[in-house]
Design a protein around this motif. Structure first.
Motif, mmCIF file in Angstrom:
data_model
loop_
_atom_site.group_PDB
_atom_site.id
_atom_site.type_symbol
_atom_site.label_atom_id
_atom_site.label_comp_id
_atom_site.label_asym_id
_atom_site.label_seq_id
_atom_site.Cartn_x
_atom_site.Cartn_y
_atom_site.Cartn_z
ATOM 1 N N ARG A 220 0.756 -1.182 0.097
ATOM 2 C CA ARG A 220 -0.013 -0.088 0.117
ATOM 3 C C ARG A 220 0.921 1.202 0.184
ATOM 4 O O ARG A 220 0.678 2.354 -0.749
ATOM 5 C CB ARG A 220 -0.829 -0.108 1.319
ATOM 6 N N TYR B 158 10.839 -1.771 -10.060
ATOM 7 C CA TYR B 158 9.796 -2.341 -11.280
ATOM 8 C C TYR B 158 8.544 -3.017 -10.863
ATOM 9 O O TYR B 158 7.649 -2.755 -11.406
ATOM 10 C CB TYR B 158 10.773 -3.415 -12.090
ATOM 11 N N ARG C 151 -3.244 -2.559 -10.508
ATOM 12 C CA ARG C 151 -4.504 -2.095 -9.702
ATOM 13 C C ARG C 151 -4.897 -1.160 -10.475
ATOM 14 O O ARG C 151 -6.457 -0.877 -10.413
ATOM 15 C CB ARG C 151 -3.852 -1.605 -8.414
ATOM 16 N N TYR D 50 3.012 -9.304 -1.969
ATOM 17 C CA TYR D 50 3.938 -10.170 -1.021
ATOM 18 C C TYR D 50 5.360 -10.241 -1.643
ATOM 19 O O TYR D 50 6.401 -10.055 -1.281
ATOM 20 C CB TYR D 50 3.430 -11.819 -0.849
ATOM 21 N N ARG D 51 5.314 -10.648 -2.960
ATOM 22 C CA ARG D 51 6.649 -10.422 -3.969
ATOM 23 C C ARG D 51 7.450 -9.105 -3.733
ATOM 24 O O ARG D 51 8.446 -8.963 -3.503
ATOM 25 C CB ARG D 51 6.482 -11.150 -5.128
ATOM 26 N N SER E 30 15.833 -15.335 -9.136
ATOM 27 C CA SER E 30 16.113 -14.769 -10.258
ATOM 28 C C SER E 30 15.346 -14.299 -11.383
ATOM 29 O O SER E 30 15.135 -13.463 -12.232
ATOM 30 C CB SER E 30 17.133 -15.744 -10.841
ATOM 31 N N ALA E 31 14.045 -14.974 -11.301
ATOM 32 C CA ALA E 31 12.855 -14.832 -12.131
ATOM 33 C C ALA E 31 12.816 -13.253 -12.160
ATOM 34 O O ALA E 31 12.655 -12.684 -13.338
ATOM 35 C CB ALA E 31 11.753 -15.566 -11.666
ATOM 36 N N GLU E 32 12.476 -12.558 -10.991
ATOM 37 C CA GLU E 32 12.185 -11.203 -10.974
ATOM 38 C C GLU E 32 13.434 -10.504 -11.558
ATOM 39 O O GLU E 32 13.171 -9.054 -11.871
ATOM 40 C CB GLU E 32 11.935 -10.907 -9.366
ATOM 41 N N PHE F 241 15.443 -11.141 -14.073
ATOM 42 C CA PHE F 241 15.452 -11.308 -15.451
ATOM 43 C C PHE F 241 14.364 -10.426 -15.905
ATOM 44 O O PHE F 241 14.438 -9.713 -16.847
ATOM 45 C CB PHE F 241 14.870 -12.553 -15.859
ATOM 46 N N THR F 242 13.161 -10.805 -15.460
ATOM 47 C CA THR F 242 11.937 -10.062 -15.942
ATOM 48 C C THR F 242 12.071 -8.598 -15.957
ATOM 49 O O THR F 242 11.428 -7.788 -16.656
ATOM 50 C CB THR F 242 10.585 -10.690 -15.078
#
Lengths: 698, 698
Positions: free
Chosen positions: B471, B526, B535, B550-551, B599-601, B603-604
């Motif tokens: 928030r 990002y 949102r 959460y992430r 790592s996924a985040e 890269f993305t």
């Protein structure tokens, strides 16, 4: 749950606020059309479920199995009760002629490790499978009749998984044809041995065989350790319980030391190898692959159990999260305000629903492995008898069935590691998903988790095992590179990848179920050839590759799980189309959630694109959860756990969560019968001396 | 550790096999030049360490604090002992004039939750901070002198984190100027309240204030619940202990119900809001941000504690993995064969060394937050006093300091969630890294882990908290898009990213430490703008975004940790260059290991390339582990835990792991004084009746 008694009338009159647990669970069950009975029969068979109900009745009728004080009792009382239950169950088994299967069902329902555990599951099995006919007569028969009670003593204080490092020696004395068992150091003390601490009077002891000064490696010896009448340790034997543990406290894990104890020639289990008493020579093992086979079988049962072990936690957490309400949905219209069921929050769903999917995935995988094992076992038995009669059927066929066995063995290592880790970690996720109450013993997950944890270590440590998988994968990859024809699923996958790698992958993971399976196969093969390159081209040390090997084993095992899940539902005809379609959704949820969790390897191997993974994460998984959510309670119902087995306030089938929590705290909790003096300066601690009487009950 | 007594001489003569634990740890300490003393002083200050030694001495001299039966005792005895210790510590504190800091040190050394815990840490603090002067006189003073003993009763059986959902009511009676406390349903029962079950005679009760039929939300009331002399529950009060838990069993968490209990006007804590007894009107809260501030402070202490909580597990596991030897290195030359120290295996290092790095990361982050909090607190106090004298200093300045407070508040939510999760999960990783012996209570990690777990739930549930972070991040991103100037670090990062996003990132994460920090900042920004887009543009529901939130919270908090760690070592001048350079390596290990795990985040968001992450994974992390490995034992030594505090066989400073395991099992374990009858058909369970005498000791 009995009625609350130890409270004034105004407390006994209180009800939980509405909507109550029973109302909410009723609504959950109404809003789904899953045929619970049909699905439960599909998972377990109707016969097995009926058997379970019959045995449940037997146990509930016997007061010794009453669980109401389990969560309160201290270690000595828990052990005493567990011993009483072990004895009572054995008597029940004799009286009602229960077979091994039925006894196992009873143990699952009782749900606590008992002091006869290792006698039944290791001592008897080892005597039967590794003893000669004479030894079976001498040891197995009285053991089966509980005239002698045993355990299996392998691990030592200073030596765990590495059996070759054991220190205990069994030295052959050619003069009087005996062995001398000896513990040369403190670290040679047998340790962690289940049923040894207080219960067993015999042990199968793994010791380094020494003949004429030369070592022949660890071998099993049957040894009497306590007097059959007085139950005191024999001369030269020191034995005891190793003390309290994180869980498993109803079991007397023990220690054992020998001071040059002489045992006769017959003590060495002689089915596979032995010492020839006449020549004083070692006789080589005849067929080590049979032992190999047994371990494979045990691991496949661990995989299958992992599904239902985890399902207990998922059942408890799902039911409670449907009963528990907290906060309002920020976007809900005014007229719908009121606290929201916790299960409606996506942050709760993402923790529980993939685990719900995993319970089915593991169950089907375990089943698939067992079917494969049995088919292979039959085939090998057939071949052995063929080759016994015709001799020399040729190397190809022998090779091919041993190839299958090697594949099954490696697969079982990887899957045992993956499945028991998923179950253990998943249980803790379930416990936390229950919020604060998950921490209460009455939640029922904590103790279950704690008791399950050793599974990650025994029958092969979950980390160590992954090296065996990697070694096998490397060997298979080499055979593919050498142009050998695929002889099992692993080599088939590796050779498919090898042929296709220059063409690249184009898997429609969001559109086709089969393509998800292919993407998992692709990633596993990619990691295999990468590891091979590191080891063979780059000449990297084995130690520096252990982390890669661990990842490879995990990737290969996840592929196996996805494949087994997919095959089970693709070939099934026993379920109605709606339930089957829901299982397909669970399959996709399990696979896509795993894929996004491990996404780095899917990118890197190009088994999936970044965009696909983003879509899986932000769309597909969220949509699947929304579709599965309404069926969650019925899906856990189909796991068919009786309340008596779960022993959980939070997981009650009827949803009377708060009444049960209160009843246990208020009426069963012995601490509430102790009055204290709270001031620092007062001389007394406990005001009434009730505590002394109480403690003997605890 | 005393000498083994209850064993024949041949057992007492046994030594562990060589090389022994003491030899191995000596060698470890020789092969590193880390200045343990200097690093420990840097972490804790020399004064604090000396204080700790002084207090340790006081505790060790008093038999009541003897820990040798802790792992064996059942719940009632553990509670009795904990009560005796709580009383003894209070008497020690009076006798030696220990201040609050010193008492906290003593509690850390004793390492078990005690029955006075909530009296000291919540009841007293609440009375002091939220009471009027009259109330401080009436309640705080006698409470401080332990004439009344209290607790803090907020959570209810049916209501956890959502304080607004509490059911207990406090209805104002304008006729006789009293409140009526009432529990309308079973779910309104106060539950989980520490120190309430058996100990407290007073409680601060959070209840819904109702005046003239209108609700004013939850407010705190001081209520007497037990008689000061007889300690029995007062009329209309029902109170008790909620039963056993996964851990925390030395604490009497309790339940509490009220049946229309009248309490006087003075019971409502009146510093911030009150009921005017003359007008019967509600008086609004004056300065809610002060309470807000206290929570922020508590969370910052949780972050800092998380470092040392985890360090206990890392210390135990690192020392034991240096002592424990298993298997041989496959590539070792023949002359070096012999079992390898477990700590040499990369699969063990990858589990332990990033956690070792995390202990420092969390410690420095907690320290950084506390410094920021204190600086801000001073500034605000200054401003409040300024505005009190000059009035109306203008909205900008007030805004800016409240901006800082809001940032600190949001940061503390995210960091509390991250840090306590890292510590809890890390402890379990440490326990498993100890292999089988990690499961023994004597390992010392299991009970510590179990006692720590509630930290993930209290002071804001770790999942719920992440919504507050999200928030705040969304609000900050909106302000950046609206062109507002950055007013704190968060808005600075968001606006930097916003300006640079079309230019892209090019961070040299493997070459420059600052660039690692930037990559973490980039990913956090990002994810913030992505969430805002979901949102606001895509109008997705709040509930559907919880997983993203959460992430996001995790990403932002990891950025904060990396930033704080980097700043601490970049600005430090008190350490010798070698130790400092080692801390830089730990920084990189923590950051790069986190980066590859997430790592996924990376890269993305394009904060790092696929190639960089591959290199981080297969090269950088492996090299860092190799460089840190020789210093591991000295690094954990610098956490400066006395053996008495760790209470662990595996984590002993001197490496006498096996001797201590054996001594505890053989000499301290009461189960070994019970003899059983093992046969199913025998009538008795325990042969000797020693058990009755024993049980009163358990």
């Amino acid at each position: 749950m009995a009625a609350v008694k130890n409270a004034p009338q105004w407390v006994r009159d209180l009800k939980p606020a509405s909507p109550t647990g029973p109302e909410l669970l009723e609504q959950e069950r109404k809003s789904s059309n899953v045929n619970v009975d049909q699905l439960a029969n599909f998972l377990f068979t109707k016969e097995a479920r009926e058997k379970k109900r019959k045995i449940l009745k037997l146990l509930q009728d016997d007061k010794v199995f009453d669980k109401s004080q389990n969560y309160f009792a201290g270690r000595i009382d828990r052990f005493e009760t567990a011993l009483a239950r072990a004895k009572a169950l054995q008597k029940l088994a004799v009286k009602h002629g229960l077979d091994d299967d039925e006894k196992k069902i009873a143990e699952l329902l009782i749900s606590e490790p008992g002091p006869y555990g290792l006698h039944e599951h290791m001592f008897l099995v080892t005597l039967r499978d590794q003893g000669s006919e004479e030894q079976r007569e001498k040891f197995f028969k009285p053991a089966q009749a509980y005239k002698i009670i045993g355990c299996y003593a392998q691990t030592e204080l200073g030596h765990g998984s590495n059996v070759r490092g054991l220190e205990t020696t069994a030295t052959w004395n050619s003069d009087d044809k005996t062995f001398t068992l000896h513990s040369p150091h403190l670290t040679a003390s047998k340790w962690w041995i289940g049923s040894l601490g207080r219960t067993a009077n015999h042990a199968v002891v793994m010791a380094q065989l020494v003949i004429d000064g030369k070592g022949y490696g660890p071998h099993p010896f049957v040894v009497q350790i306590r007097d059959l009448k007085t139950h005191q340790a024999l001369e030269g034997v020191h034995v005891g319980d190793i003390g309290p543990k994180f869980g498993y406290n109803t079991m007397d894990n023990g220690y054992l030391l020998f001071n040059k104890v002489k045992i006769p020639h017959i003590s060495m289990l002689a089915r596979f190898s032995s010492v020839d008493a006449k020549t004083n020579k070692y006789v080589r093992p005849s067929s080590p692959s049979l032992v190999y086979g047994t371990l494979t079988w045990i691991r496949s049962t661990i995989v299958m159990q992992a599904g239902s072990v985890l399902a207990r936690g998922v059942t408890i957490a799902t039911r409670y999260c449907a009963v528990r309400r907290q906060f309002q949905d920020r976007d809900a219209p005014e007229w719908e305000k009121g606290e929201n069921q916790v299960l409606n929050y996506t942050m709760v769903q993402i923790r529980l629903l993939p685990l719900l999917a995993a319970t089915f995935a593991l169950h089907f995988t375990g089943k698939g492995m067992q079917a494969l094992y049995e088919a292979n076992h039959k085939k090998m038995a057939q071949k052995t008898s063929d080759s016994n009669t015709t001799r020399g059927t040729g190397p190809e066929e022998t090779q091919s069935s041993s190839d299958l066995l090697a594949d099954l063995h490696a697969t079982s290592c990887g899957l045992k590691s993956l499945a028991s880790s998923v179950a253990a970690e998943g249980l803790e996720v379930c416990r936390r998903a229950c919020g604060g109450h998950g921490y209460s013993s009455f939640g029922g997950i904590g103790a279950w988790y704690a008791d399950y944890l050793p599974t990650a270590t025994w029958e092969g440590d979950n980390y160590m095992l992954t090296q065996q998988v990697a070694r096998y994968m490397l060997k298979s990859a080499r055979s593919v590179l050498q142009g050998q024809e695929p002889s099992n699923d692993t080599t088939a996958v590796l050779s498919w990848y090898h042929k296709r790698q220059d063409q690249g992958a184009a898997f429609d993971i969001l559109g086709k179920d089969e393509d998800i399976v292919s993407a998992f196969a692709w990633r596993s093969a990619y990691l295999t050839f990468e590891a091979l390159k590191h080891r063979e081209e780059q000449k990297r040390t084995w130690n520096s590759l252990l982390v890669d090997f661990y990842r490879l084993s995990k990737a290969h095992s996840q592929y196996m799980v996805v494949k087994n899940f997919h095959e089970t539902i693709a070939t099934n005809n026993n379920l109605d189309p709606e339930t089957l379609s829901l299982l397909h959704k669970l399959f996709r949820l399990y696979a896509l959630h795993t894929l996004e969790t491990e996404s780095a390897e899917f990118f890197t191997s190009a088994a999936a694109t970044v965009r696909q993974i983003q879509l899986a994460r932000s769309k597909a998984v969220m949509t699947l959860m929304e579709e599965i959510r309404p069926h969650a309670v019925r899906l856990v119902d189909s796991w068919d756990f009786p309340d008596w087995q779960l022993d959980s306030s939070l997981g009650r089938y009827d949803g009377k969560v708060y009444e049960d929590m209160f009843y246990r705290a208020n009426d069963l909790n012995p601490l509430n019968r102790v009055d204290i003096d709270p001031y620092p300066d007062s001389a007394t601690l406990f005001r009434k001396n009730e505590s002394d009487g109480l403690k003997s009950k605890l």
